[in-house]
Design a protein around this motif. Structure first.
Motif, PDB file in Angstrom:
ATOM      1  N   GLU A 259       0.800  -1.218   0.000  1.00  0.00           N
ATOM      2  CA  GLU A 259       0.000   0.000   0.000  1.00  0.00           C
ATOM      3  C   GLU A 259       0.835   1.270   0.000  1.00  0.00           C
ATOM      4  OE1 GLU A 259      -2.690  -0.120   3.246  1.00  0.00           O
ATOM      5  OE2 GLU A 259      -3.795  -1.856   2.497  1.00  0.00           O
ATOM      6  N   ALA A 260       2.039   1.230   0.571  1.00  0.00           N
ATOM      7  CA  ALA A 260       2.801   2.474   0.706  1.00  0.00           C
ATOM      8  C   ALA A 260       4.297   2.208   0.612  1.00  0.00           C
ATOM      9  CB  ALA A 260       2.485   3.143   2.044  1.00  0.00           C
ATOM     10  N   VAL A 261       4.998   3.131  -0.058  1.00  0.00           N
ATOM     11  CA  VAL A 261       6.455   3.094  -0.162  1.00  0.00           C
ATOM     12  C   VAL A 261       6.981   4.454   0.254  1.00  0.00           C
ATOM     13  CG1 VAL A 261       8.443   2.884  -1.697  1.00  0.00           C
ATOM     14  CG2 VAL A 261       6.452   1.408  -2.035  1.00  0.00           C
ATOM     15  N   GLN A 262       7.827   4.485   1.261  1.00  0.00           N
ATOM     16  CA  GLN A 262       8.491   5.730   1.648  1.00  0.00           C
ATOM     17  C   GLN A 262       9.793   5.856   0.865  1.00  0.00           C
ATOM     18  OE1 GLN A 262       8.283   7.540   5.557  1.00  0.00           O
ATOM     19  NE2 GLN A 262      10.458   7.145   5.786  1.00  0.00           N
ATOM     20  N   LEU A 263      10.129   7.060   0.502  1.00  0.00           N
ATOM     21  CA  LEU A 263      11.246   7.376  -0.377  1.00  0.00           C
ATOM     22  C   LEU A 263      10.959   6.821  -1.766  1.00  0.00           C
ATOM     23  CD1 LEU A 263      14.237   7.006   2.078  1.00  0.00           C
ATOM     24  CD2 LEU A 263      12.991   9.046   1.446  1.00  0.00           C
ATOM     25  N   ASP A 264      11.958   6.317  -2.480  1.00  0.00           N
ATOM     26  CA  ASP A 264      11.799   6.061  -3.909  1.00  0.00           C
ATOM     27  C   ASP A 264      11.271   4.663  -4.217  1.00  0.00           C
ATOM     28  OD1 ASP A 264      12.814   8.559  -4.263  1.00  0.00           O
ATOM     29  OD2 ASP A 264      14.792   7.902  -4.949  1.00  0.00           O
ATOM     30  N   LEU A 265      10.573   4.571  -5.331  1.00  0.00           N
ATOM     31  CA  LEU A 265      10.204   3.305  -5.943  1.00  0.00           C
ATOM     32  C   LEU A 265      10.915   3.249  -7.284  1.00  0.00           C
ATOM     33  CD1 LEU A 265       8.539   0.722  -6.361  1.00  0.00           C
ATOM     34  CD2 LEU A 265       6.647   2.157  -7.111  1.00  0.00           C
ATOM     35  N   VAL A 266      11.862   2.318  -7.416  1.00  0.00           N
ATOM     36  CA  VAL A 266      12.707   2.265  -8.610  1.00  0.00           C
ATOM     37  C   VAL A 266      12.720   0.842  -9.156  1.00  0.00           C
ATOM     38  CG1 VAL A 266      15.037   2.573  -9.527  1.00  0.00           C
ATOM     39  CG2 VAL A 266      14.158   4.162  -7.803  1.00  0.00           C
TER      40      VAL A 266
END
Length: 421
Positions: A287-294
């Motif tokens: 549901e949630a990603v803190q900082l980057d999604l790469v």
């Protein structure tokens, strides 16, 4: 009467002699039992319990096998320090040792092939370092309780397995040139990190009971089993691997915490990159990603789907030959959205909705990849940057699941939970 007296005297003497033979040398009671010669080693081999630390220093007259045949417990640490590279010892054995109150730290025994401690179940921390000939360390499988680190670096172990250990603070497995399997089948929690780096390419990893970890980083792996993993408090990284599929069916959050004292680029979010064999991944509950999604440089990966992802705090960076990307619940991206796609005929039109409805706070780029911005290395600036992201609320309505299957959607978001430890 005399015969009775003689009988009792004989019994007394017989009972006295064994007690005398069972006495231990005084060095066993030292706060540090320093072994620096064969003579001291022979005396130390009589110890059943050592009241403090065992410290083994280099000596030219050590035998090829160092054994502590009577040792059952160490109230301090079991250490080796300052060894020259020509030490001849090939085997270290303590067959009765069950408990080391502090650390087991063996370093720079370059000819050591075997550590035999088959019943050692309880320690504070294990560190095996620079033991390039080591092929057997049976206590790694026997450990049941460890309060701190589980570190194995630069050995020739082919397998590291344990089905008893429930918890460790650090699990760091680095530079093991022969390692093929890594299995901690009972481990449920790692309060800091689990990391594999620079081992033999193609390590099979099994962590079937793992529920929560702080930092999670894997390199050069060929498989990853994490069916129960629900939370990664720091970052989740898979890099430079031959894994064909990744599945994290229960993972809900990546990044509930950041540390401004760490260079912010080390708090990386969710990264899957440089893995040319990867064909599919599944994060159905995320549901949630803190900082980057790469997701970059995974040449066989053509379909991306995050069906429940709502928020990414930092930047989104996708680059590859994608045919479809689906983020039907995406609501908030705190940084930029950058999609580079080499697939002929790929249409970015549907993705423009993220840009126009305010879902993306930063700039939007598709199909040409825009390098993600470098964050400030200043603790104060990086802290302010993350807090700005956390407090930003998207005016957008999200991305509808009815969009074309060929559409590529990428975004960044974060949960509003910030844990300050």
């Amino acid at each position: 009467m005399l015969s009775n007296i003689l009988f009792l005297t004989a019994v007394g003497l017989s009972s006295f002699r064994p007690a005398q033979s069972q006495s231990t040398p005084s060095i066993c009671d030292n706060s540090t039992l320093l072994i620096d010669s064969r003579r001291v080693l022979i005396t130390a081999q009589e110890c059943t319990t050592v009241a403090g630390n065992i410290v083994i220093q280099y000596a030219s007259d050590y035998p090829a096998i160092i054994e502590f045949p009577n040792l059952e417990s160490v109230d301090g640490s079991f250490l080796s320090i300052n060894f020259d590279e020509d030490i001849r010892v090939t085997r270290l054995s303590a067959p009765k040792l069950t408990t080391v109150a502090a650390d087991v730290y063996i370093s720079r025994w370059v000819n050591l092939t075997t550590i035999n401690m088959p019943v050692l179940t309880t320690i504070n921390r294990v560190r095996l370092n620079h033991l390039p000939a080591l092929t057997s360390a049976n206590f790694l499988s026997a450990l049941e309780t460890i309060e701190n680190n589980y570190e194995v670096t630069n050995t020739s172990l082919k397998e590291i397995k344990n089905d008893k250990l429930l918890y460790a603070a650090f699990v760091e497995i680095f530079d093991n040139k022969e390692l093929e399997k890594f299995e901690l089948t009972a481990l449920a929690n790692a309060s800091y990190n689990i990391a594999l780096r620079r081992n033999k390419p193609g390590v099979e990893v099994s962590l079937p009971a793992l529920e929560e970890v702080f930092y999670f980083e894997f390199q050069r792996i060929s498989s990853l089993e994490i069916p129960e993993l629900g939370r990664v408090i720091g970052h989740f990284v898979v890099n430079d691997s031959t894994v064909e599929s990744l599945e994290a069916p229960k993972l809900q959050n990546v990044g509930l915490w950041y540390d401004p004292s760490i260079s912010i680029t080390n708090n990386r979010g969710l990264l899957i990159q440089n893995s040319g064999s990867l064909k599919s991944f599944s994060f159905p509950a995320l549901e949630a990603v803190q900082l980057d999604l790469v997701i970059r440089n995974n040449s066989e990966l053509h379909d991306i789907s995050f069906p429940m992802l709502k928020r990414v705090t930092g930047n989104v960076g996708l680059e590859g030959t994608f045919e479809s990307v689906r983020f039907p619940e995406l609501d908030r991206v705190g940084g930029i959205f950058s999609l580079g796609n080499d697939e002929a005929g790929f249409n970015c039109a549907d993705l423009q909705g993220f840009n126009t409805n305010g879902t993306i706070r930063g700039s939007f780029s598709c199909p040409d990849y825009q390098e993600l911005p470098t964050r400030s290395s200043s603790q104060g600036e990086s802290k302010k940057e993350i807090e700005d992201w956390l407090n930003w609320t998207s005016p957008g309505t999200g991305f509808e699941s009815s969009r074309s299957i060929s559409a590529v959607v990428f975004a960044i978001g974060i949960s509003g939970v910030l844990l300050v430890l």
